[in-house]
Scaffold this motif. Structure first.
Motif, PDB file in Angstrom:
ATOM      1  N   ALA A 113       0.870  -1.171   0.000  1.00  0.00           N
ATOM      2  CA  ALA A 113       0.000   0.000   0.000  1.00  0.00           C
ATOM      3  C   ALA A 113       0.911   1.226   0.000  1.00  0.00           C
ATOM      4  O   ALA A 113       1.815   1.331   0.830  1.00  0.00           O
ATOM      5  CB  ALA A 113      -0.894  -0.004   1.230  1.00  0.00           C
ATOM      6  N   TYR A 114       0.698   2.094  -0.949  1.00  0.00           N
ATOM      7  CA  TYR A 114       1.585   3.237  -1.144  1.00  0.00           C
ATOM      8  C   TYR A 114       0.801   4.527  -1.110  1.00  0.00           C
ATOM      9  O   TYR A 114      -0.298   4.607  -1.651  1.00  0.00           O
ATOM     10  CB  TYR A 114       2.301   3.116  -2.501  1.00  0.00           C
ATOM     11  CG  TYR A 114       3.112   1.852  -2.613  1.00  0.00           C
ATOM     12  CD1 TYR A 114       4.442   1.834  -2.240  1.00  0.00           C
ATOM     13  CD2 TYR A 114       2.537   0.665  -3.066  1.00  0.00           C
ATOM     14  CE1 TYR A 114       5.189   0.671  -2.320  1.00  0.00           C
ATOM     15  CE2 TYR A 114       3.274  -0.506  -3.146  1.00  0.00           C
ATOM     16  CZ  TYR A 114       4.594  -0.491  -2.776  1.00  0.00           C
ATOM     17  OH  TYR A 114       5.318  -1.652  -2.844  1.00  0.00           O
ATOM     18  N   SER A 115       1.359   5.560  -0.513  1.00  0.00           N
ATOM     19  CA  SER A 115       0.705   6.870  -0.494  1.00  0.00           C
ATOM     20  C   SER A 115       1.129   7.700  -1.706  1.00  0.00           C
ATOM     21  O   SER A 115       0.571   8.760  -1.959  1.00  0.00           O
ATOM     22  CB  SER A 115       1.039   7.616   0.796  1.00  0.00           C
ATOM     23  OG  SER A 115       2.435   7.790   0.917  1.00  0.00           O
ATOM     24  N   ASN A 129       3.792   7.138  -7.802  1.00  0.00           N
ATOM     25  CA  ASN A 129       5.049   6.794  -8.451  1.00  0.00           C
ATOM     26  C   ASN A 129       5.686   5.564  -7.795  1.00  0.00           C
ATOM     27  O   ASN A 129       6.173   4.665  -8.483  1.00  0.00           O
ATOM     28  CB  ASN A 129       6.010   7.993  -8.406  1.00  0.00           C
ATOM     29  CG  ASN A 129       7.226   7.776  -9.272  1.00  0.00           C
ATOM     30  OD1 ASN A 129       7.128   7.268 -10.389  1.00  0.00           O
ATOM     31  ND2 ASN A 129       8.378   8.149  -8.750  1.00  0.00           N
ATOM     32  N   ASN A 130       5.649   5.504  -6.477  1.00  0.00           N
ATOM     33  CA  ASN A 130       6.196   4.343  -5.768  1.00  0.00           C
ATOM     34  C   ASN A 130       5.394   3.080  -6.072  1.00  0.00           C
ATOM     35  O   ASN A 130       5.960   1.995  -6.227  1.00  0.00           O
ATOM     36  CB  ASN A 130       6.234   4.592  -4.268  1.00  0.00           C
ATOM     37  CG  ASN A 130       7.266   5.631  -3.885  1.00  0.00           C
ATOM     38  OD1 ASN A 130       8.187   5.923  -4.643  1.00  0.00           O
ATOM     39  ND2 ASN A 130       7.099   6.221  -2.716  1.00  0.00           N
ATOM     40  N   ALA A 131       4.078   3.216  -6.176  1.00  0.00           N
ATOM     41  CA  ALA A 131       3.231   2.075  -6.518  1.00  0.00           C
ATOM     42  C   ALA A 131       3.560   1.575  -7.922  1.00  0.00           C
ATOM     43  O   ALA A 131       3.664   0.368  -8.166  1.00  0.00           O
ATOM     44  CB  ALA A 131       1.759   2.463  -6.416  1.00  0.00           C
ATOM     45  N   ASN A 132       3.754   2.494  -8.856  1.00  0.00           N
ATOM     46  CA  ASN A 132       4.094   2.109 -10.227  1.00  0.00           C
ATOM     47  C   ASN A 132       5.453   1.421 -10.296  1.00  0.00           C
ATOM     48  O   ASN A 132       5.636   0.462 -11.046  1.00  0.00           O
ATOM     49  CB  ASN A 132       4.067   3.332 -11.148  1.00  0.00           C
ATOM     50  CG  ASN A 132       2.671   3.847 -11.385  1.00  0.00           C
ATOM     51  OD1 ASN A 132       1.693   3.119 -11.252  1.00  0.00           O
ATOM     52  ND2 ASN A 132       2.564   5.122 -11.715  1.00  0.00           N
ATOM     53  N   LYS A 133       6.417   1.888  -9.508  1.00  0.00           N
ATOM     54  CA  LYS A 133       7.736   1.250  -9.471  1.00  0.00           C
ATOM     55  C   LYS A 133       7.629  -0.186  -8.936  1.00  0.00           C
ATOM     56  O   LYS A 133       8.268  -1.100  -9.458  1.00  0.00           O
ATOM     57  CB  LYS A 133       8.699   2.060  -8.603  1.00  0.00           C
ATOM     58  CG  LYS A 133       9.164   3.340  -9.240  1.00  0.00           C
ATOM     59  CD  LYS A 133      10.089   4.093  -8.295  1.00  0.00           C
ATOM     60  CE  LYS A 133      10.484   5.435  -8.849  1.00  0.00           C
ATOM     61  NZ  LYS A 133      11.355   6.178  -7.918  1.00  0.00           N
ATOM     62  N   ALA A 134       6.828  -0.365  -7.900  1.00  0.00           N
ATOM     63  CA  ALA A 134       6.636  -1.708  -7.340  1.00  0.00           C
ATOM     64  C   ALA A 134       5.973  -2.613  -8.375  1.00  0.00           C
ATOM     65  O   ALA A 134       6.358  -3.776  -8.540  1.00  0.00           O
ATOM     66  CB  ALA A 134       5.787  -1.638  -6.070  1.00  0.00           C
ATOM     67  N   ARG A 135       4.985  -2.079  -9.103  1.00  0.00           N
ATOM     68  CA  ARG A 135       4.331  -2.847 -10.158  1.00  0.00           C
ATOM     69  C   ARG A 135       5.338  -3.291 -11.211  1.00  0.00           C
ATOM     70  O   ARG A 135       5.350  -4.445 -11.632  1.00  0.00           O
ATOM     71  CB  ARG A 135       3.219  -2.026 -10.814  1.00  0.00           C
ATOM     72  CG  ARG A 135       2.507  -2.796 -11.935  1.00  0.00           C
ATOM     73  CD  ARG A 135       1.647  -1.924 -12.800  1.00  0.00           C
ATOM     74  NE  ARG A 135       2.517  -0.955 -13.471  1.00  0.00           N
ATOM     75  CZ  ARG A 135       2.146   0.261 -13.797  1.00  0.00           C
ATOM     76  NH1 ARG A 135       0.944   0.695 -13.513  1.00  0.00           N
ATOM     77  NH2 ARG A 135       2.975   1.078 -14.402  1.00  0.00           N
ATOM     78  N   TYR A 138       5.069 -11.457 -12.756  1.00  0.00           N
ATOM     79  CA  TYR A 138       3.722 -11.362 -12.195  1.00  0.00           C
ATOM     80  C   TYR A 138       2.878 -10.379 -12.993  1.00  0.00           C
ATOM     81  O   TYR A 138       3.377  -9.373 -13.497  1.00  0.00           O
ATOM     82  CB  TYR A 138       3.773 -10.909 -10.733  1.00  0.00           C
ATOM     83  CG  TYR A 138       4.438 -11.908  -9.838  1.00  0.00           C
ATOM     84  CD1 TYR A 138       3.741 -13.008  -9.370  1.00  0.00           C
ATOM     85  CD2 TYR A 138       5.772 -11.766  -9.473  1.00  0.00           C
ATOM     86  CE1 TYR A 138       4.350 -13.942  -8.555  1.00  0.00           C
ATOM     87  CE2 TYR A 138       6.387 -12.693  -8.659  1.00  0.00           C
ATOM     88  CZ  TYR A 138       5.678 -13.777  -8.210  1.00  0.00           C
ATOM     89  OH  TYR A 138       6.274 -14.701  -7.413  1.00  0.00           O
ATOM     90  N   ASN A 139       1.596 -10.641 -13.099  1.00  0.00           N
ATOM     91  CA  ASN A 139       0.649  -9.740 -13.726  1.00  0.00           C
ATOM     92  C   ASN A 139       0.194  -8.756 -12.652  1.00  0.00           C
ATOM     93  O   ASN A 139      -0.724  -9.039 -11.892  1.00  0.00           O
ATOM     94  CB  ASN A 139      -0.536 -10.523 -14.301  1.00  0.00           C
ATOM     95  CG  ASN A 139      -1.527  -9.641 -15.000  1.00  0.00           C
ATOM     96  OD1 ASN A 139      -1.238  -8.483 -15.295  1.00  0.00           O
ATOM     97  ND2 ASN A 139      -2.688 -10.172 -15.280  1.00  0.00           N
ATOM     98  N   ALA A 140       0.863  -7.636 -12.560  1.00  0.00           N
ATOM     99  CA  ALA A 140       0.617  -6.678 -11.484  1.00  0.00           C
ATOM    100  C   ALA A 140      -0.146  -5.465 -11.995  1.00  0.00           C
ATOM    101  O   ALA A 140       0.050  -5.020 -13.119  1.00  0.00           O
ATOM    102  CB  ALA A 140       1.945  -6.231 -10.876  1.00  0.00           C
ATOM    103  N   ILE A 141      -1.023  -4.944 -11.148  1.00  0.00           N
ATOM    104  CA  ILE A 141      -1.772  -3.735 -11.468  1.00  0.00           C
ATOM    105  C   ILE A 141      -1.732  -2.795 -10.266  1.00  0.00           C
ATOM    106  O   ILE A 141      -1.511  -3.225  -9.142  1.00  0.00           O
ATOM    107  CB  ILE A 141      -3.236  -4.035 -11.846  1.00  0.00           C
ATOM    108  CG1 ILE A 141      -3.977  -4.689 -10.681  1.00  0.00           C
ATOM    109  CG2 ILE A 141      -3.323  -4.875 -13.099  1.00  0.00           C
ATOM    110  CD1 ILE A 141      -5.484  -4.808 -10.891  1.00  0.00           C
ATOM    111  N   VAL A 142      -1.960  -1.520 -10.532  1.00  0.00           N
ATOM    112  CA  VAL A 142      -2.082  -0.511  -9.477  1.00  0.00           C
ATOM    113  C   VAL A 142      -3.548  -0.104  -9.423  1.00  0.00           C
ATOM    114  O   VAL A 142      -4.145   0.217 -10.448  1.00  0.00           O
ATOM    115  CB  VAL A 142      -1.195   0.711  -9.749  1.00  0.00           C
ATOM    116  CG1 VAL A 142      -1.474   1.827  -8.745  1.00  0.00           C
ATOM    117  CG2 VAL A 142       0.280   0.320  -9.738  1.00  0.00           C
ATOM    118  N   VAL A 143      -4.132  -0.139  -8.227  1.00  0.00           N
ATOM    119  CA  VAL A 143      -5.526   0.247  -8.034  1.00  0.00           C
ATOM    120  C   VAL A 143      -5.549   1.374  -7.015  1.00  0.00           C
ATOM    121  O   VAL A 143      -4.988   1.245  -5.932  1.00  0.00           O
ATOM    122  CB  VAL A 143      -6.364  -0.949  -7.516  1.00  0.00           C
ATOM    123  CG1 VAL A 143      -7.790  -0.512  -7.232  1.00  0.00           C
ATOM    124  CG2 VAL A 143      -6.324  -2.092  -8.505  1.00  0.00           C
TER     125      VAL A 143
END
Length: 60
Positions: A32-34, A37-43, A51-56
């Motif tokens: 869980a990212y606030s 940009n950090n969420a997209n990097k993790a994806r 892995y089939n990763a998405i950001v929601v």
């Protein structure tokens, strides 16, 4: 791999029959990212690992 009932992992009891299983998707949240940009990097790191990763986005 032995399959355990969902209540072994969660507080709610949900059973899925083998017939219904093909229509079910199981999701795992890995962070869980606030900051988006950090969420997209993790994806992207997860995608590189195959892995089939998405950001929601959701409200707090």
């Amino acid at each position: 791999m032995q399959r355990l009932p969902v209540e072994e992992y969660a507080s709610s009891s949900v059973y899925v029959s083998e017939k219904e299983e093909k229509d079910v998707i199981y999701r795992v949240q890995v962070g869980a990212y606030s900051n988006q940009n950090n969420a997209n990097k993790a994806r992207e790191r997860l995608k590189l690992l195959g892995y089939n990763a998405i950001v929601v986005a959701s409200k707090r």
